[in-house]
Every structure is written in structure tokens, then in C-alpha cells.
Design a protein around this motif. Sequence first.
Motif, PDB file in Angstrom:
ATOM      1  N   PHE A 280       1.006  -1.216   0.127  1.00 12.99           N
ATOM      2  CA  PHE A 280      -0.006  -0.107  -0.084  1.00 12.99           C
ATOM      3  C   PHE A 280       0.927   1.270  -0.031  1.00 12.99           C
ATOM      4  O   PHE A 280       2.155   1.183   0.257  1.00 12.99           O
ATOM      5  N   PRO A 283       1.639   7.836   3.824  1.00 14.32           N
ATOM      6  CA  PRO A 283       1.980   9.011   3.903  1.00 14.32           C
ATOM      7  C   PRO A 283       3.457   9.172   4.022  1.00 14.32           C
ATOM      8  O   PRO A 283       4.124   8.639   4.811  1.00 14.32           O
ATOM      9  N   LEU A 451      -3.796   0.893  10.445  1.00 13.00           N
ATOM     10  CA  LEU A 451      -4.136   1.952  10.971  1.00 13.00           C
ATOM     11  C   LEU A 451      -3.167   3.032  11.513  1.00 13.00           C
ATOM     12  O   LEU A 451      -3.277   4.371  11.281  1.00 13.00           O
ATOM     13  N   VAL A 454      -0.554   4.139   8.591  1.00 14.40           N
ATOM     14  CA  VAL A 454      -1.190   5.103   7.424  1.00 14.40           C
ATOM     15  C   VAL A 454      -1.080   6.652   8.260  1.00 14.40           C
ATOM     16  O   VAL A 454      -1.552   7.656   7.878  1.00 14.40           O
ATOM     17  N   ALA A 456      -3.251   7.141  10.960  1.00 16.28           N
ATOM     18  CA  ALA A 456      -4.306   7.533  11.586  1.00 16.28           C
ATOM     19  C   ALA A 456      -4.513   7.039  12.835  1.00 16.28           C
ATOM     20  O   ALA A 456      -5.378   6.480  13.268  1.00 16.28           O
ATOM     21  N   GLU A 458      -5.041   8.848  15.495  1.00 13.81           N
ATOM     22  CA  GLU A 458      -6.184   9.585  16.113  1.00 13.81           C
ATOM     23  C   GLU A 458      -7.390   8.820  16.467  1.00 13.81           C
ATOM     24  O   GLU A 458      -8.434   9.128  17.049  1.00 13.81           O
ATOM     25  N   ALA A 459      -7.304   7.250  15.871  1.00 15.46           N
ATOM     26  CA  ALA A 459      -8.472   6.525  15.981  1.00 15.46           C
ATOM     27  C   ALA A 459      -9.143   6.526  17.238  1.00 15.46           C
ATOM     28  O   ALA A 459      -8.413   5.921  18.282  1.00 15.46           O
ATOM     29  N   GLY A 460     -10.395   6.604  17.387  1.00 17.89           N
ATOM     30  CA  GLY A 460     -11.388   6.233  18.665  1.00 17.89           C
ATOM     31  C   GLY A 460     -11.863   5.026  18.536  1.00 17.89           C
ATOM     32  O   GLY A 460     -11.667   4.122  17.811  1.00 17.89           O
ATOM     33  N   ALA A 463     -13.669   3.576  15.499  1.00 16.75           N
ATOM     34  CA  ALA A 463     -12.874   3.281  14.256  1.00 16.75           C
ATOM     35  C   ALA A 463     -12.419   1.908  14.802  1.00 16.75           C
ATOM     36  O   ALA A 463     -12.259   0.872  13.991  1.00 16.75           O
ATOM     37  N   GLN A 466     -14.195  -1.156  14.302  1.00 17.01           N
ATOM     38  CA  GLN A 466     -14.345  -1.736  12.864  1.00 17.01           C
ATOM     39  C   GLN A 466     -13.095  -2.840  12.597  1.00 17.01           C
ATOM     40  O   GLN A 466     -13.221  -3.454  11.579  1.00 17.01           O
TER      41      GLN A 466
ATOM     42  N   SER B  27      -6.468   0.909   2.720  1.00 17.37           N
ATOM     43  CA  SER B  27      -6.623   2.296   2.081  1.00 17.37           C
ATOM     44  C   SER B  27      -7.818   2.923   2.457  1.00 17.37           C
ATOM     45  O   SER B  27      -8.060   4.127   2.000  1.00 17.37           O
ATOM     46  N   MET B  29      -8.369   3.267   5.933  1.00 20.69           N
ATOM     47  CA  MET B  29      -8.240   3.503   7.319  1.00 20.69           C
ATOM     48  C   MET B  29      -8.451   4.894   7.830  1.00 20.69           C
ATOM     49  O   MET B  29      -9.008   5.117   9.060  1.00 20.69           O
ATOM     50  N   HIS B  30      -8.326   5.988   6.723  1.00 21.14           N
ATOM     51  CA  HIS B  30      -8.554   7.186   7.421  1.00 21.14           C
ATOM     52  C   HIS B  30     -10.108   7.489   7.545  1.00 21.14           C
ATOM     53  O   HIS B  30     -10.511   8.370   8.228  1.00 21.14           O
ATOM     54  N   VAL B  32     -12.001   5.310   8.272  1.00 21.76           N
ATOM     55  CA  VAL B  32     -12.505   4.477   9.512  1.00 21.76           C
ATOM     56  C   VAL B  32     -12.111   5.575  10.619  1.00 21.76           C
ATOM     57  O   VAL B  32     -13.013   5.392  11.547  1.00 21.76           O
ATOM     58  N   ALA B  33     -10.907   6.123  10.879  1.00 20.89           N
ATOM     59  CA  ALA B  33     -10.659   6.972  11.681  1.00 20.89           C
ATOM     60  C   ALA B  33     -11.463   8.209  11.889  1.00 20.89           C
ATOM     61  O   ALA B  33     -11.865   8.569  12.845  1.00 20.89           O
ATOM     62  N   TRP B 166      -6.574  11.115   3.043  1.00 21.49           N
ATOM     63  CA  TRP B 166      -5.458  11.545   4.222  1.00 21.49           C
ATOM     64  C   TRP B 166      -4.902  12.985   4.232  1.00 21.49           C
ATOM     65  O   TRP B 166      -4.809  13.216   5.049  1.00 21.49           O
TER      66      TRP B 166
END
Lengths: 552, 552
Positions: A280, A283, A451, A454, A456, A458-460, A463, A466, B27, B29-30, B32-33, B166
Motif C-alpha cells: 500500500f 503518507p 491504522l 497510515v 491515523a 487519532e482513531a477512537g 474506528a 471496525q 486504504s 483507514m482514514h 474509518v478513523a 488522508w
Amino acid sequence: MTNGAQALMKTLVDAGIEVCFTNPGTSEMHFVAALDGEPKMRAVLAMFEGVATGAADGYARMADKPAATLLHLGCGLGNGLANLHNARKGKVPVVNIVGDHATYHVKYDAQLQSDIESVARNVSPGFVRTSKSTGELCQDAADAVTAARGLPGQVATLILPADVSWSEGGVPCKTPAQSPAPVADDTTVKATADAIRNGRKTAFLLGGRALREPGLIAAARIAAHNGVTLFAETFPTRIERGAGLPPVERIAYLAELATLQLSEYDNLILVDAKAPVSFFAYPDKDSYLVPDTCKVHTLATPEQDSVASLNLLADVLGARNATPVVQPAACPGRPRGKLTAEKVCKAVGHLLPENAIIVDEAITSGLMLNALTAGAPKHDLLTLTGGAIGQGLPNAVGAAVACPDRPVIALIGDGTAMYTIQALWTMARETLNITSIIFNNASYSILNVELERVGAEEAGDKAKSQLDISGPVVDFARLAQGMGVHAVRVTTAEEMAKALEYALNNPGPHLIEAVVPESLNGVKRKVLPWLLRTLPSLPRPVSKALKKKIAP
Amino acid sequence: MTNGAQALMKTLVDAGIEVCFTNPGTSEMHFVAALDGEPKMRAVLAMFEGVATGAADGYARMADKPAATLLHLGCGLGNGLANLHNARKGKVPVVNIVGDHATYHVKYDAQLQSDIESVARNVSPGFVRTSKSTGELCQDAADAVTAARGLPGQVATLILPADVSWSEGGVPCKTPAQSPAPVADDTTVKATADAIRNGRKTAFLLGGRALREPGLIAAARIAAHNGVTLFAETFPTRIERGAGLPPVERIAYLAELATLQLSEYDNLILVDAKAPVSFFAYPDKDSYLVPDTCKVHTLATPEQDSVASLNLLADVLGARNATPVVQPAACPGRPRGKLTAEKVCKAVGHLLPENAIIVDEAITSGLMLNALTAGAPKHDLLTLTGGAIGQGLPNAVGAAVACPDRPVIALIGDGTAMYTIQALWTMARETLNITSIIFNNASYSILNVELERVGAEEAGDKAKSQLDISGPVVDFARLAQGMGVHAVRVTTAEEMAKALEYALNNPGPHLIEAVVPESLNGVKRKVLPWLLRTLPSLPRPVSKALKKKIAP
């Protein structure tokens, strides 16, 4: 009189296609009816198309020739698409027979009407054809087989309108013998030899058919003679490995690791493989994983005979009689105590019989599989070539159909098992000698890593929910029993080893549900420390480089 | 700062999209976040994409607004394709969010790279767009929602590259209010009124939203005033029926029957429906089912407001105040004795509570369902709009999410249940008030009929084995228990009624495995005698005509 379907059946059998993985509907009924006229064609029914296509993929990987699939219109093809994608990425030959409405019925836009060709192009860009008449059908089929089984192998899709199938006037047709694949030309071989002789550090990246014994031996002779390193692509279609075979290090899934693996080399020679790219994008990370300082050469493309090309190169280098380094036999001990994913892999390494086929779709739970089976008796390993999960159980079906005398062991993650769980029914129906080991950690564990990767973080809770499949925890032993497969659920290493021993001693399908903690539990916050855990499965230099890099 | 995913989430919620049926990968995940930032967005996880898309279909049928799906690249979309096909054919709005690789990653042809747009076009020919930048994303999303929820409803696919998701710089965007659908123009209404007044015998063919109460009442007023017959399309997206509502006869699945149904009419008026065509083509049978002697008129196209158009027509005909004929309340008795598919339907008719939602994908086992629930309390019925089996269980998930206060009863054939069996897990996870009734006859029973209908009578044992799913017989109760759903297996009518009673009195997911013989057992050799068995569910004139035709 011979109708289209009957002539098609004969054409396929004459071309060496002896198995058809099916999930038919009304528009395929004449093809189904024609099965009885061809004793050489075995029809293996699946209760979901993704099982049929994944089985065709697994079959061809082991049989080295295509099976057919029989799918019901665009929707049936859609259901089979993910595993056809895996076949395409693995350069595996498959001949799809997709039934369609009668030609004259299309204009009425009936309920199941859809644009089949568009869908097919996604997985068989090289060959999609709707047969226009019964007279042309068998030539179309021969063309499809020829397209599928050439090098590189590919998915060929033949769309079969119902009236083309049922009309009289079918004339079976011979499929021409496969023409031999070309070998790398002298200029390329010489340039490659020069690069090896002149390079500071050189590595082969082997893929496709170069990962079978003859290719590995040829490459290993060069490695021994010229100090070249052997890498394999990340997700081999089929790799022969174990005691007595040359070991080869797979490029890591994680880009961070792959970059490290390649960092020391100034030459990378591709043999039926492509230069490594990140699975994948992430960033601020590179997609292309070969360092700028490393020059990429191609000895053999997927269209070429990689083994003959390697042997030619060995001749030029004077390595033809060098003694290849091979893997010494060495099995891990019998695992004990509380079950972990690593101990499941250890049990497999401890008990693996000669000549087994391992299907690996264990994702994070399979991290240690490679290391723990490296010195096990010779076996074939099939992996997730296209990244579309749900490949493992169907692949095992196909491998077992292709090789009825070899035990198949499928190691599957819980999340991934659920995509094509119907494969268990076909295993029972066909009494296939497959032991499916499901790692039940009640999580899409890899996504917890992704997660973070990438960015992310800050996932709560929403998220995270999932990625959590613990409410309810799937009871895979019950699912297997519900489909007629003998199954047990194990929670200790002792139970695991015992269950595997039983399964290997009693042919026929088995499922072992291994209840394990997440392999990456508690180390999700940082990827690099987590990588440390994978170090034992890596060769010394990479471990050293990595340890240095992540030392506090 | 707002990234693309966060702005997209806000745009969707502002447009009234409050549920997303998900099966994400790296791809996505953002996206989802971003869920945690939008309390109004509910994310419902599925363990297979076909469940997510079928749930989005069922949701929109009941909520009259789209849900979103979240799918992982081309392979995830492929897995969801069959149920998106059903949504497309049912004119149901769905907004697909399909994650893709980062824009700059595409050129590397990584493992999961595939041509997503091609696949999407199969199910969302009207709207497929790959968002090019974070700045444009929210306008793209608003356009997708607008395309999806217009009339006719459609599947819109927004492809979301990971970097578009993202990157910072997302700006939420308002989706314009839905513009009212046009009404049939005066000329059309007048011409239709003239046809009704001047015709010998006229029928309406109602489809789409005309099958809800307001449309049925309007059509039934005209029927009462002008002696017009009411037909419904074969597979309604959603039909409101039961005691107190105007009854309407569905066009039969079997072309032989449909032709008879239509044989008496010289005018057929389409209202958000298309002229009946055969589901499949059959040798020497017509695909188009309207007799040459019958003239087809269109009052309202799927793009138009069918209810307003019917009311306008009622005004012109002076029927606005006519009293519509409605179905009297009448429930069948409690079934007794050995279980049959008919008795299962009888139990449903006997026990159906007020305001239930029935999902019918029982195929041959559901033949008597319509007749046995005709006078039951008012309910909604959802059917297999596109013929791609595997729709029922996911549709039930979506309907239950849309209508948490209404009981959902899903009647599903065994073959069809297996395509998307993973839906049971989502039912358990979300504690949905669904009772799934699986008719276990261990056969693809409909294909036994179809095998004969296509003229493939020469079928031998190998062919027949392709329609036989009795080895092993799937144990659906076990499968349900394995996914956390309370389940029982019943073999008598008394057990069936008791199990259904229990399920209806104890909300939460249940599964009842009804072990039944094939509905068509022993009558496969001839289709017409078999039709006799369906007669009790048909209106008198058709039965009479049919009896006459097939009398010895």
C-alpha cells in the motif's frame, strides 16, 4: 448431433482441461448436461463462486495447467472476482466459462442482464471473448486455453451465451500444443553476467516459476559460485522449500523492512519478478522500494523461460557445476503451554510430513511460519499473490484436487477465513485431504497495524470497533461441523500438536480452530519495535541492520 | 485541520446518510478513523462485502434514502457486486465509497491494483467517479448522493484514493435538496384514460414506488371505478400488502404462466415498471411476454412520480373518490404434521405480527408464501430484484437497521443462504430483530426445473449432482450458532410454529432451520403438471385458463 456445450466440453478435455470448478445457474444448464458425455471432465461444485475461482487458482498452481470455472453471468463472475484477481497477479492460468443469456435475449434487459465483459476485463485483460455462434465456440475455447496457459499464465474469460451453448452444430476443435517459451538472449545474459562479476553486491529477485526446484538450484549454483544473494518475491505463487532445497529469503511485506533488505545491494537481477513496491501507499513513504543506489536488471521476464535463462547464465559464469547451498533438515521441537500463533506454526514445523502443500493466508498470525518450517521436509508453499483475502481455503481445495496424494495444510486468519468459508463444504463433499488451521484472534489484526502505519493514530473507539471481530467471536469449529468437516477447537500447544497429528494421520478434511492472542498485541503503538519480533525469521545481516537502526 | 475523510464524513451526514455498511482495508483507514468525529454516522461492520452491499440495499428500500458502503479496492467491490446488481435492478439508491491506492501509487501496479472503474460500471453505469483531489472530494460526494437518490434510485460509486482521503484541506459541502420528480404530462394521462375507457380489458403493471400504499390505493380506485386489473412486477423492490391494502397479483416468474396471466388483456399500462420479459431465455420460447394483441402504454416512467401520476389519472377518470377493493383480513390456521415448505409459509401467515418486514428469497420453497400471507396483517415484502441470489440475509440486515422497531422475517432457500451466510454474524453483532428461516431441502431445487425447461432432459448423474447439495447436508443451525445467532432446527409443523412464536416474542436475531422436502419433488419431469401445484396462489381466471390448457 452435437450441441455447443457438448463440443465445448470435448474441446476442453482435448486441451487437457480435466477439472471444472462450478457454481452454475440456468444459463449454464446445457454445459452441466454435457458433463455426463465426458468422463474425463471432473466437476467440482462450490456453494459460492469465490470458492470455485480460488480453487481453480490453487489447482493450476499445483497442476501446472488450467482448470475451468463455470460461473453464472456477471453476478457469478463478480462473486468470483477477488480470487481471479489473485490468480491474475500470480500469473496463474484459469479458463473462465461464464454463461450468459441467449444472444437474442440480451436486448430485453432481463433481471440478470449486466455487462459481463466489463467485469471480466478487471481480471482477464488479455482475453475476454463472448462467443458469437455455436460454429465459432470451440475455436474461441481453444483460443482461451492458449491465452491462459502461455507464459505468463493468465485468466482467460470465455462468455458463453445460452443459445450458443444449446444450439446444434458444435464442432470440437484441437488446441495447438503450447509453444516453448523463449529464453533470455545472449546479450542480456552477458550483460547480467557482467553485472554480477563487476558488482559489489548483487541479489537475484526470483518470482513465478523460478521458485520451483530447478530454478532455485540454478540460482543457488550462481549464488554459491559468485556470491549472489537469493531473494524471492513477497507473495510467491508457489515456492518449493524445505530441507535439501536452496533457501531463499522473501522480500518483506512491510516496506520499512523490505527497504532494509535491499539496502546493501548495488545490483538487483529480476527473474520472472517485478522490482519490489510497497503493498500500500503510506503518507510520506516511498512506494518504490529499490534504493536509488541499486541498479535493476532483468534476466528473464514473465514471458520467458526463467529456468533455462538461469542455466544459461550459470554456463556463462562457469557456475553450472557449483554446489548449491541447501537448507539442512531441522525441525522445531513440539510446542508446549498456552497457545500462541507462533506455537501453532511451531507445531506445523514439528509435524510437517514429506511432500506437503502449505497454503499460507494466516496474515499476522503466520509471521513465524517461514522460520519454523524452513528446515522441515520438502514442501510447496502457496501464498496470497494478489492481496485479495479469502484465497486460502479455496486454494487448498484446488491444490488437493490437483494432488490427491499430498496432504494440504491451510493456515488461515479468522477474518480472512470468513470471506470464502463455504470452501469447507466442498472439502467435505469431495473428501479432500486438507487440514485447515484457523487462527482465531477475534481481530482484523493487520488493520490495527495499518491504522497506525497510515498515520491515523487519532482513531477512537468507533474506528477500533471496525477492526474488532470479537463480538461475537466466531466459532469456526461449529461452522466446519455445520458443513460436514471434522473440527476441533484448541487452546493449548499440546492440544494443537495432538489435533494436527490426528489430522495428518487420518486423511480427509479437518479443521483446527486455534484460539490465539493477537500476534501484535500490545505492540501496536509503534511499528519498529514490533518488527523486532519478526527478526528471528530474517537472515542475520538484515536483523543486524535493523537492530542497529531501532536501538534506543 | 480537516482531512479528506473527515470532510467527506461530514458531507455524507449533512446529506442525510447516517449509516455506512463497511468492510474496510488499509486504504480505507482514514475513513474509518474519521468515524469517531461524526456521532451521527453509524458504521455497521460485515465480514464479507456482499453482506455490506446487500444491507445497504435493504436499508434504502425501507429508509427511502441511501446508506453508504465502504469497500476495499476493486476486489472488495467485486465481492459486493452481486448485491449491488440487485440494488441497481431494484432502482435502489446506494452510495459506494470504494477505497483505492494513493494516486501516486497506482503506477507501481502493486498487488491489489486493479481497474476499479470498469468493475463499478457494471452496477453503477450512471455514476462512477474517482475523486482526484481532497479539494474536489466533497463535491464529488455530493454529486454521488444526488445521483443515487434521484428517481430512479441508482447505485453511485465514488472511488476514494488513499491520499485524497488522508490529505489536509477537505472542505465539507452541502448536497442540494432532491428536486421533485416530474409527473406524467396531460397528453399522456389523457391518452391513458382513453385507452382505459375504450379498451376491452386493461391491466396496470405497477412497479417501483407505485407498490407502496399511496400508489396501490390510487391504482385500486381506478381499478374499482373502471374495471382495470392490477398486476405487480415479478420481483418488487418493496411492496406493501396484507389486510386493508389493495391486493395486486404479481406477474409469475415462469414465462409460461406470465403469458397466461397477460393473455386476456388488450391494454397494459406501465407505471414505474417495464413490460414483462422472461427471466431467462429458453429454446423455442419467446423472451417478450406481452401478447401481440396487447398494446403497451406508459403512464409513468421510473424517472417520474408514479403516485402523483396515478392520482392525476384517477382525477381524469373521475375515480378519485371510488372505493378501492382491499384485502380482507384472513390468516391460515396453525400448521400441523410433517413439515413442508408450504407449512412453513403457513406458519408465517398464521403468526405474522402487525408491521413486519418479510424478505423473500425462498425460491421454490416460497411458492405458497404470497397466498398464505395475503390476508395477514399489513407488512412490507422485499424480493430478489436482480436475480443474483444471496440477497435475502443481507437485505434483512439493512431492513432491520433502517426499522429497529419492526420485526424482520427472512425466508431463504438453503442454496441461496450460503452465498452471504456471513450476514448472520452482523445480525448477532448488531442485535438485530431478524428471524431467518432457512428452507433446507438440500438441493438447488429451482435448477432441477430449469434443467428441464432449457430442454436439457438428457442430463445424467453427473449433471444432476451439480444441483444436489445433500452431500453433506448443511447444518444451518450450527452455522448460525457458530456466528452467535440463536438457532433451532425443526422437522415438524408444530416445532416450526413454536419456534417462530418464540422468535417473534423474543427480539434479537434467531435462525430457524426448516428441514423440508423439495417443493417440486417427483414432479420434475414435466413443468406444466408442476404448475398445477402453484394454482392455489393464483387468481381464479388464470387458474381456470391454465387448468383448461393442461387438462389431459
